[in-house]
Scaffold this motif. Structure first.
Motif, PDB file in Angstrom:
ATOM      1  N   GLY A 100       0.815  -1.207   0.000  1.00 26.41           N
ATOM      2  CA  GLY A 100       0.000   0.000   0.000  1.00 26.41           C
ATOM      3  C   GLY A 100       0.850   1.259   0.000  1.00 26.41           C
ATOM      4  O   GLY A 100       0.513   2.257  -0.649  1.00 26.41           O
ATOM      5  N   TYR A 101       1.964   1.208   0.713  1.00 26.97           N
ATOM      6  CA  TYR A 101       2.890   2.338   0.751  1.00 26.97           C
ATOM      7  C   TYR A 101       3.449   2.611  -0.647  1.00 26.97           C
ATOM      8  O   TYR A 101       3.578   3.767  -1.061  1.00 26.97           O
ATOM      9  CB  TYR A 101       4.020   2.025   1.728  1.00 26.97           C
ATOM     10  N   ALA A 102       3.774   1.535  -1.356  1.00 26.62           N
ATOM     11  CA  ALA A 102       4.295   1.694  -2.720  1.00 26.62           C
ATOM     12  C   ALA A 102       3.247   2.348  -3.625  1.00 26.62           C
ATOM     13  O   ALA A 102       3.563   3.243  -4.428  1.00 26.62           O
ATOM     14  CB  ALA A 102       4.715   0.333  -3.282  1.00 26.62           C
ATOM     15  N   VAL A 103       2.009   1.917  -3.502  1.00 25.55           N
ATOM     16  CA  VAL A 103       0.924   2.502  -4.288  1.00 25.55           C
ATOM     17  C   VAL A 103       0.765   3.983  -3.929  1.00 25.55           C
ATOM     18  O   VAL A 103       0.621   4.846  -4.809  1.00 25.55           O
ATOM     19  CB  VAL A 103      -0.403   1.753  -4.042  1.00 25.55           C
ATOM     20  N   ALA A 104       0.809   4.277  -2.632  1.00 21.97           N
ATOM     21  CA  ALA A 104       0.673   5.666  -2.186  1.00 21.97           C
ATOM     22  C   ALA A 104       1.819   6.526  -2.707  1.00 21.97           C
ATOM     23  O   ALA A 104       1.617   7.689  -3.092  1.00 21.97           O
ATOM     24  CB  ALA A 104       0.627   5.719  -0.655  1.00 21.97           C
ATOM     25  N   ALA A 105       3.027   5.966  -2.746  1.00 15.59           N
ATOM     26  CA  ALA A 105       4.186   6.718  -3.243  1.00 15.59           C
ATOM     27  C   ALA A 105       4.011   7.053  -4.715  1.00 15.59           C
ATOM     28  O   ALA A 105       4.291   8.177  -5.151  1.00 15.59           O
ATOM     29  CB  ALA A 105       5.459   5.910  -3.015  1.00 15.59           C
ATOM     30  N   VAL A 106       3.543   6.078  -5.497  1.00 19.13           N
ATOM     31  CA  VAL A 106       3.307   6.305  -6.929  1.00 19.13           C
ATOM     32  C   VAL A 106       2.246   7.385  -7.129  1.00 19.13           C
ATOM     33  O   VAL A 106       2.332   8.208  -8.055  1.00 19.13           O
ATOM     34  CB  VAL A 106       2.881   4.991  -7.613  1.00 19.13           C
ATOM     35  N   ARG A 107       1.277   7.447  -6.243  1.00 16.94           N
ATOM     36  CA  ARG A 107       0.184   8.419  -6.369  1.00 16.94           C
ATOM     37  C   ARG A 107       0.513   9.765  -5.709  1.00 16.94           C
ATOM     38  O   ARG A 107      -0.330  10.641  -5.623  1.00 16.94           O
ATOM     39  CB  ARG A 107      -1.098   7.843  -5.745  1.00 16.94           C
ATOM     40  N   GLY A 108       1.743   9.904  -5.227  1.00 18.39           N
ATOM     41  CA  GLY A 108       2.173  11.170  -4.664  1.00 18.39           C
ATOM     42  C   GLY A 108       1.629  11.471  -3.279  1.00 18.39           C
ATOM     43  O   GLY A 108       1.503  12.639  -2.883  1.00 18.39           O
ATOM     44  N   GLU A 109       1.337  10.428  -2.512  1.00 14.70           N
ATOM     45  CA  GLU A 109       0.750  10.612  -1.182  1.00 14.70           C
ATOM     46  C   GLU A 109       1.785  10.494  -0.057  1.00 14.70           C
ATOM     47  O   GLU A 109       1.423  10.594   1.106  1.00 14.70           O
ATOM     48  CB  GLU A 109      -0.360   9.577  -0.961  1.00 14.70           C
ATOM     49  N   VAL A 110       3.042  10.294  -0.401  1.00 18.20           N
ATOM     50  CA  VAL A 110       4.085  10.098   0.609  1.00 18.20           C
ATOM     51  C   VAL A 110       5.012  11.317   0.629  1.00 18.20           C
ATOM     52  O   VAL A 110       5.532  11.725  -0.417  1.00 18.20           O
ATOM     53  CB  VAL A 110       4.909   8.825   0.328  1.00 18.20           C
ATOM     54  N   ASP A 111       5.194  11.874   1.812  1.00 14.44           N
ATOM     55  CA  ASP A 111       6.089  13.023   1.994  1.00 14.44           C
ATOM     56  C   ASP A 111       7.331  12.573   2.769  1.00 14.44           C
ATOM     57  O   ASP A 111       7.250  12.245   3.949  1.00 14.44           O
ATOM     58  CB  ASP A 111       5.363  14.130   2.757  1.00 14.44           C
ATOM     59  N   LEU A 112       8.479  12.561   2.086  1.00 13.04           N
ATOM     60  CA  LEU A 112       9.718  12.061   2.681  1.00 13.04           C
ATOM     61  C   LEU A 112      10.613  13.173   3.230  1.00 13.04           C
ATOM     62  O   LEU A 112      11.767  12.914   3.598  1.00 13.04           O
ATOM     63  CB  LEU A 112      10.497  11.243   1.649  1.00 13.04           C
ATOM     64  N   ALA A 113      10.096  14.376   3.318  1.00 11.86           N
ATOM     65  CA  ALA A 113      10.923  15.495   3.770  1.00 11.86           C
ATOM     66  C   ALA A 113      11.482  15.253   5.173  1.00 11.86           C
ATOM     67  O   ALA A 113      12.657  15.515   5.442  1.00 11.86           O
ATOM     68  CB  ALA A 113      10.111  16.791   3.744  1.00 11.86           C
ATOM     69  N   ALA A 114      10.641  14.745   6.074  1.00  9.06           N
ATOM     70  CA  ALA A 114      11.079  14.520   7.454  1.00  9.06           C
ATOM     71  C   ALA A 114      12.157  13.448   7.542  1.00  9.06           C
ATOM     72  O   ALA A 114      13.042  13.509   8.411  1.00  9.06           O
ATOM     73  CB  ALA A 114       9.885  14.120   8.319  1.00  9.06           C
ATOM     74  N   VAL A 115      12.129  12.478   6.629  1.00  7.66           N
ATOM     75  CA  VAL A 115      13.128  11.408   6.635  1.00  7.66           C
ATOM     76  C   VAL A 115      14.501  11.977   6.284  1.00  7.66           C
ATOM     77  O   VAL A 115      15.520  11.646   6.906  1.00  7.66           O
ATOM     78  CB  VAL A 115      12.742  10.291   5.643  1.00  7.66           C
ATOM     79  N   GLY A 116      14.539  12.863   5.290  1.00  7.46           N
ATOM     80  CA  GLY A 116      15.800  13.461   4.893  1.00  7.46           C
ATOM     81  C   GLY A 116      16.414  14.325   5.982  1.00  7.46           C
ATOM     82  O   GLY A 116      17.642  14.422   6.098  1.00  7.46           O
ATOM     83  N   GLN A 117      15.570  14.945   6.786  1.00  8.78           N
ATOM     84  CA  GLN A 117      16.057  15.829   7.845  1.00  8.78           C
ATOM     85  C   GLN A 117      16.480  15.072   9.103  1.00  8.78           C
ATOM     86  O   GLN A 117      17.230  15.601   9.927  1.00  8.78           O
ATOM     87  CB  GLN A 117      14.977  16.854   8.202  1.00  8.78           C
ATOM     88  N   ALA A 118      15.992  13.851   9.275  1.00  4.23           N
ATOM     89  CA  ALA A 118      16.273  13.090  10.494  1.00  4.23           C
ATOM     90  C   ALA A 118      17.678  12.492  10.464  1.00  4.23           C
ATOM     91  O   ALA A 118      18.192  12.128   9.394  1.00  4.23           O
ATOM     92  CB  ALA A 118      15.240  11.974  10.669  1.00  4.23           C
ATOM     93  N   GLY A 119      18.303  12.397  11.636  1.00  7.88           N
ATOM     94  CA  GLY A 119      19.626  11.806  11.730  1.00  7.88           C
ATOM     95  C   GLY A 119      19.564  10.287  11.769  1.00  7.88           C
ATOM     96  O   GLY A 119      18.502   9.701  12.015  1.00  7.88           O
TER      97      GLY A 119
END
Length: 429
Positions: free
Chosen positions: A199-218
């Protein structure tokens, strides 16, 4: 160290597992094999454990941290005789949601702390007086009704997330159902986790996943800790959870005893105390309440390895993962649609666990006392009846639990006097 369950004999003298052999709780395989089994336990508990903080909005890394520490506490309190992993309990979902809406995360944590203290107190009484009084207070018809109404009370929450992204939610749900019947072994047991990943993969393809917080986290850092606050009106929300945790713990202890052939009845009180202490600690720091996990019992049934050494490995692995903020941030990016699809199955399964208790204990629903106990409790719980008394508010789960206990014991007492209907605890002929 032996009294704490921290020493193990090497199985068979060489730590190898041969066909049809069983590794007992006080034994271990070679350390590489034990690490492998422990890692498998992490995978088994992970899907359910991380869903709870996602649904409740608690920090996933913090919940994982207290799950790991709680497992260690449980293993020490039970002296290494009860192999089990303590993961997030779904029984807390509804009361945490309600308490959080009124008093925020800190107020919900106060309810978790009170639940843990109450559970530990029940464990002390059980250890001293035995579990007979519990079985009298909560026969299977009552226990089943309480478990069922907790799951079914959550149905609106599942719908709320589902409708936010129906296509993603449907994809998640369909994958869970298909993996359950297509996959074998451990993969089939992890169908919810696999469904969430799909489901996460489907959501990512549909633009429903925001990875900004992951990039900022240590990559390495402490989990996010939060202290609780206590409010009188949350007490009624969490009282029923104590009863569910008691039923889960005792049921799981009996399951492990049946598999290992050990008499673990004397450990029931310790198991309740261990879970109570783990839940209390989690509430004090920002984690969700814990319970013994059926998923890991399933792993033991499949592998025939009941070594508590493997659970120490699992706890240490989970503890290590909890110190990665990037890992926690990645988990937090799971969108609502995915959670909605998983929740449809998850909440329904919780509800049907109540029915399973009735079936396994051969509850006679033809008896009017049993039938009306279940009927009244379920409607009150599902419809989410509420009752406010001063600062106290009792919602559907609390009222349904009270209704189950009151209806059963009052009707049974009257029936035994009048003999108008058979005693529900009389043997069925």
């Amino acid at each position: 160290m032996g009294r704490l369950g921290l020493s193990w004999s090497v199985h068979g003298g060489d730590g190898r597992l041969r066909p049809d052999e069983v590794v007992r709780p006080g034994e271990r395989l070679t350390w590489p094999r034990t690490v492998g089994i422990g890692a498998q336990h992490v995978v088994a508990m992970f899907g359910a454990t991380f869903l709870v903080p996602l649904i409740t909005g608690f920090p996933p890394a913090t919940t994982l941290f207290f799950s790991a520490v709680g497992t260690m506490i449980f293993l020490v309190v039970t002296a290494g005789r009860v192999p089990s992993y303590l993961g997030s309990s779904f029984a807390f979902l509804a009361p945490i949601g309600a308490a959080k809406a009124e008093h925020g995360m800190a107020g919900a944590l106060g309810g978790v702390v009170l639940t843990g203290i109450a559970l530990a107190a029940v464990g002390l009484v059980v250890q001293a007086a035995g579990a007979g009084w519990l079985r009298a207070l909560m026969p299977p018809v009552v226990t089943g009704a309480i478990v069922a109404l907790i799951g079914l009370n959550l149905a609106p929450a599942a719908k709320d997330n589902f409708v936010k992204s129906p296509l993603t939610a449907l994809a998640t749900l369909v994958v869970i159902l298909l993996v359950t019947v297509l996959a074998r072994g451990i993969l089939g047991r992890l169908s919810i986790l696999v469904g969430v990943v799909a489901g996460y993969a489907v959501a990512a393809v549909r633009g429903e996943v925001d990875l900004a917080a992951v990039g900022q986290a240590g990559w390495v850092g402490l989990p996010e800790f939060t202290t609780p606050t206590f409010h009188l009106d949350t007490v009624g929300l969490f009282v029923p959870v104590v009863l569910v945790l008691v039923a889960e713990n005792i049921g799981h202890v009996k399951s492990v005893a049946q598999m290992t052939g050990d008499d673990l009845d004397p450990m029931s009180g310790r198991a309740l105390m261990g879970d109570g202490l783990a839940t209390t600690l989690a509430g004090l720091g920002g984690g969700s309440g814990t319970t013994t996990y059926a998923e890991n019992i399933g792993v033991m049934a499949a592998t025939k390895v009941y070594s508590t050494a493997a659970y120490w490995v699992a706890a240490l692995v989970a503890l290590g993962l909890s110190f990665s903020p990037k890992f926690g941030a990645a988990i937090s990016t799971v969108p609502p649609g995915v959670l909605g699809g998983a929740a449809v199955v998850l909440y329904g399964m919780i509800g049907l666990l109540g029915a399973r208790i009735w079936v396994e204990n051969r509850v006679d629903l033809g008896n009017p006392v049993n039938l009306m106990t279940c009927a009244v409790a379920l409607i009150i719980g599902i419809a989410d009846f509420t009752w406010r008394v001063g600062e106290l508010q009792f919602a559907g789960i609390a009222l349904g639990t009270g209704a189950a206990l009151l209806t059963y014991h009052v009707m049974r007492a009257i029936a035994r006097l009048t003999r108008a209907v058979p005693d529900p605890q009389a043997p069925v002929r």
